[in-house]
Design an enzyme around this catalytic site. Structure first.
Site, mmCIF file in Angstrom:
data_model
loop_
_atom_site.group_PDB
_atom_site.id
_atom_site.type_symbol
_atom_site.label_atom_id
_atom_site.label_comp_id
_atom_site.label_asym_id
_atom_site.label_seq_id
_atom_site.Cartn_x
_atom_site.Cartn_y
_atom_site.Cartn_z
ATOM 1 N NE ARG A 221 -29.636 -65.233 47.249
ATOM 2 C CZ ARG A 221 -28.657 -65.605 48.096
ATOM 3 N NH1 ARG A 221 -28.801 -66.653 48.863
ATOM 4 N NH2 ARG A 221 -27.542 -64.889 48.174
ATOM 5 C CG HIS A 269 -31.224 -66.790 54.022
ATOM 6 N ND1 HIS A 269 -31.589 -66.074 52.918
ATOM 7 C CD2 HIS A 269 -29.952 -67.213 53.784
ATOM 8 C CE1 HIS A 269 -30.581 -66.048 52.045
ATOM 9 N NE2 HIS A 269 -29.583 -66.741 52.562
HETATM 10 P P1 NAP Z 1 -20.996 -71.337 42.574
HETATM 11 O O1 NAP Z 1 -19.671 -71.786 43.076
HETATM 12 O O2 NAP Z 1 -21.057 -70.158 41.670
HETATM 13 O O3 NAP Z 1 -21.660 -72.607 41.836
HETATM 14 C C1 NAP Z 1 -22.808 -72.495 41.057
HETATM 15 C C2 NAP Z 1 -23.112 -73.837 40.379
HETATM 16 O O4 NAP Z 1 -24.367 -73.697 39.700
HETATM 17 C C3 NAP Z 1 -22.060 -74.204 39.310
HETATM 18 O O5 NAP Z 1 -21.853 -75.603 39.299
HETATM 19 C C4 NAP Z 1 -22.747 -73.754 38.012
HETATM 20 O O6 NAP Z 1 -22.353 -74.465 36.859
HETATM 21 C C5 NAP Z 1 -24.197 -74.082 38.344
HETATM 22 N N1 NAP Z 1 -25.104 -73.296 37.470
HETATM 23 C C6 NAP Z 1 -25.227 -71.961 37.363
HETATM 24 N N2 NAP Z 1 -26.152 -71.630 36.431
HETATM 25 C C7 NAP Z 1 -26.597 -72.809 35.927
HETATM 26 C C8 NAP Z 1 -27.528 -73.145 34.927
HETATM 27 N N3 NAP Z 1 -28.200 -72.196 34.223
HETATM 28 N N4 NAP Z 1 -27.735 -74.447 34.650
HETATM 29 C C9 NAP Z 1 -27.063 -75.408 35.333
HETATM 30 N N5 NAP Z 1 -26.153 -75.163 36.301
HETATM 31 C C10 NAP Z 1 -25.930 -73.873 36.593
HETATM 32 O O7 NAP Z 1 -21.979 -71.026 43.776
HETATM 33 P P2 NAP Z 1 -21.893 -71.568 45.296
HETATM 34 O O8 NAP Z 1 -20.836 -70.885 46.050
HETATM 35 O O9 NAP Z 1 -21.877 -73.048 45.263
HETATM 36 O O10 NAP Z 1 -23.299 -71.041 45.869
HETATM 37 C C11 NAP Z 1 -24.542 -71.377 45.265
HETATM 38 C C12 NAP Z 1 -25.644 -70.490 45.797
HETATM 39 O O11 NAP Z 1 -25.968 -70.843 47.133
HETATM 40 C C13 NAP Z 1 -25.300 -69.003 45.912
HETATM 41 O O12 NAP Z 1 -25.397 -68.354 44.664
HETATM 42 C C14 NAP Z 1 -26.318 -68.502 46.902
HETATM 43 O O13 NAP Z 1 -27.466 -68.013 46.275
HETATM 44 C C15 NAP Z 1 -26.675 -69.750 47.712
HETATM 45 N N6 NAP Z 1 -26.273 -69.630 49.134
HETATM 46 C C16 NAP Z 1 -27.224 -69.740 50.087
HETATM 47 C C17 NAP Z 1 -26.857 -69.657 51.411
HETATM 48 C C18 NAP Z 1 -27.878 -69.818 52.508
HETATM 49 O O14 NAP Z 1 -27.560 -69.585 53.666
HETATM 50 N N7 NAP Z 1 -29.061 -70.273 52.225
HETATM 51 C C19 NAP Z 1 -25.524 -69.454 51.765
HETATM 52 C C20 NAP Z 1 -24.584 -69.346 50.757
HETATM 53 C C21 NAP Z 1 -24.970 -69.435 49.427
HETATM 54 P P3 NAP Z 1 -20.832 -74.434 36.317
HETATM 55 O O15 NAP Z 1 -20.070 -75.321 37.301
HETATM 56 O O16 NAP Z 1 -20.901 -75.013 34.976
HETATM 57 O O17 NAP Z 1 -20.398 -73.005 36.385
HETATM 58 C C1 GLV Z 2 -26.148 -66.271 51.565
HETATM 59 O O1 GLV Z 2 -27.267 -66.474 51.253
HETATM 60 C C2 GLV Z 2 -25.066 -66.125 50.650
HETATM 61 O O2 GLV Z 2 -25.312 -65.956 49.447
HETATM 62 O O3 GLV Z 2 -23.902 -66.169 51.100
#
Ligand code: NAP
Ligand code: GLV
Length: 306
Positions: A221, A269
């Site tokens: 983000r 994005h």
């Molecule tokens: P997720 O499965 O919820 O994984 C989040 C990771 O971040 C986990 O390993 C978590 O730790 C870690 N984390 C959270 N808070 C933390 C903190 N304070 N300190 C250290 N580590 C922390 O999320 P995801 O599915 O991988 O997605 C991640 C993000 O990518 C989304 O939230 C979204 O904003 C972004 N995204 C962007 C796009 C785009 O097109 N640009 C698309 C999709 C997603 P734990 O393992 O200990 O819980």
């Molecule tokens: C895109 O940014 C998502 O959070 O899936």
């Protein structure tokens, strides 16, 4: 069973058709103020009025992985918020990040400039061991990216809130281990959810702890990054470049310095797009599981914010 669809950036019609086909017994309709209350909702950044008009809503299915927009709303404590769980996004994130990493590591920008000049010139091979990659966030997307990067034989480490084991990836966890993780990283990838704890995490204090010649890839983000701090570290030479897919204001304003900075690559994005068919199949599967009284994956913990 009633399902309301409330999408602010996407056309609702294909989602309505897909959900009706996947859940033939359900009454699926687009939400408008005053619509009949629903049991489940499929949303992207809905207005507060939508939540306020849905006293019986059981589940809010977000059509993205990041739920930061939903966490800003006043939600009833009984409402389950469910994020997309990969649904075809992880492999997209892996190819986006590997592309940005390899483009930088193999100096493809330099070769492109040479091609434009009709110049046949080699660059000295660089050692992968000198380009350790650090991934902030080892969740659904971060682990897939870490594994893809490791398959290209770069040293890889990851940082998470709680300790996580990913084969071939050195794990660091919690605020106390962040300095060690940063000091061991040259190419930094941000795949954290946006929460109060992670807002502004890419700032002067953290980015300056990366190894000299560091490179930043932000695919999470825009509010993770302090824009002015990145620009200052690029201009000082501590950082060699950045690939940015997300921004504090989207679309990125026309006069933003990121557009024209020679060391920054901007994409709109797009690193991991929501794939409609995969997402509908996942959401419909979870609704069926809930009807059978089963637990589902991807339920957000409001206290953590992700
Ligand atoms: P997720 O499965 O919820 O994984 C989040 C990771 O971040 C986990 O390993 C978590 O730790 C870690 N984390 C959270 N808070 C933390 C903190 N304070 N300190 C250290 N580590 C922390 O999320 P995801 O599915 O991988 O997605 C991640 C993000 O990518 C989304 O939230 C979204 O904003 C972004 N995204 C962007 C796009 C785009 O097109 N640009 C698309 C999709 C997603 P734990 O393992 O200990 O819980
Ligand atoms: C895109 O940014 C998502 O959070 O899936």
């Amino acid at each position: 069973m009633r399902i309301a669809v409330c999408l602010t950036e996407q056309k609702a019609e294909p989602w309505l058709e897909g959900l009706r086909a996947a859940l033939p017994g359900a009454e699926v309709s687009a939400w408008a103020p005053g619509a009949a209350p629903a049991d489940h909702a499929v949303v992207w950044a809905p207005p507060q009025a939508f939540i306020d008009e849905q006293p019986g809503l059981q589940t809010l299915f977000n059509i993205g992985a990041g739920v930061d927009a939903l966490m800003k709303l006043r939600l009833p404590p009984t409402l389950k918020v469910v994020r997309l769980d990969d649904a075809g996004m992880a492999v997209q994130m892996a190819d986006y990040v590997c592309h940005a990493l390899i483009r930088h590591f193999r100096e493809f920008d330099g070769y492109e400039a040479d091609t434009a000049q009709g110049r046949w010139s080699f660059r000295k091979p660089r050692a992968r061991s000198e380009f350790p990659v650090g991934i902030l966030g080892l969740g659904v997307l971060g682990r897939r990216v870490a594994q893809a990067v490791a398959s290209f034989e770069f040293p890889v480490q990851g940082w998470s809130r709680t300790p996580q084991q990913v084969p071939g990836v050195r794990g660091y966890a919690g605020d106390a281990q962040l300095p060690q993780f940063l000091a061991a990283t040259r190419v930094l990838v941000c795949l954290l959810p946006l929460t109060p704890a992670t807002t502004d995490i890419l700032r002067k204090e953290t980015l300056s702890q990366l190894q000299p010649g560091g490179y930043a890839i932000n695919v999470a983000r825009g509010a993770h990054l302090v824009d002015a701090d990145l620009l200052a570290l690029l201009d000082s030479g501590h950082l060699a470049g950045a690939t940015l897919d997300v921004f504090r204001t989207e679309p990125l304003p026309a006069d933003h310095p990121f557009w024209r900075h020679p060391k920054i690559t901007v994409t709109p994005h797009t690193s991991a797009r929501t794939l409609r068919d995969e997402s509908i199949a996942q959401i419909a599967g979870k609704i069926r599981a809930l009807q059978r009284g089963e637990a589902i994956a991807g339920v957000v913990d409001p206290a953590r914010g992700y």
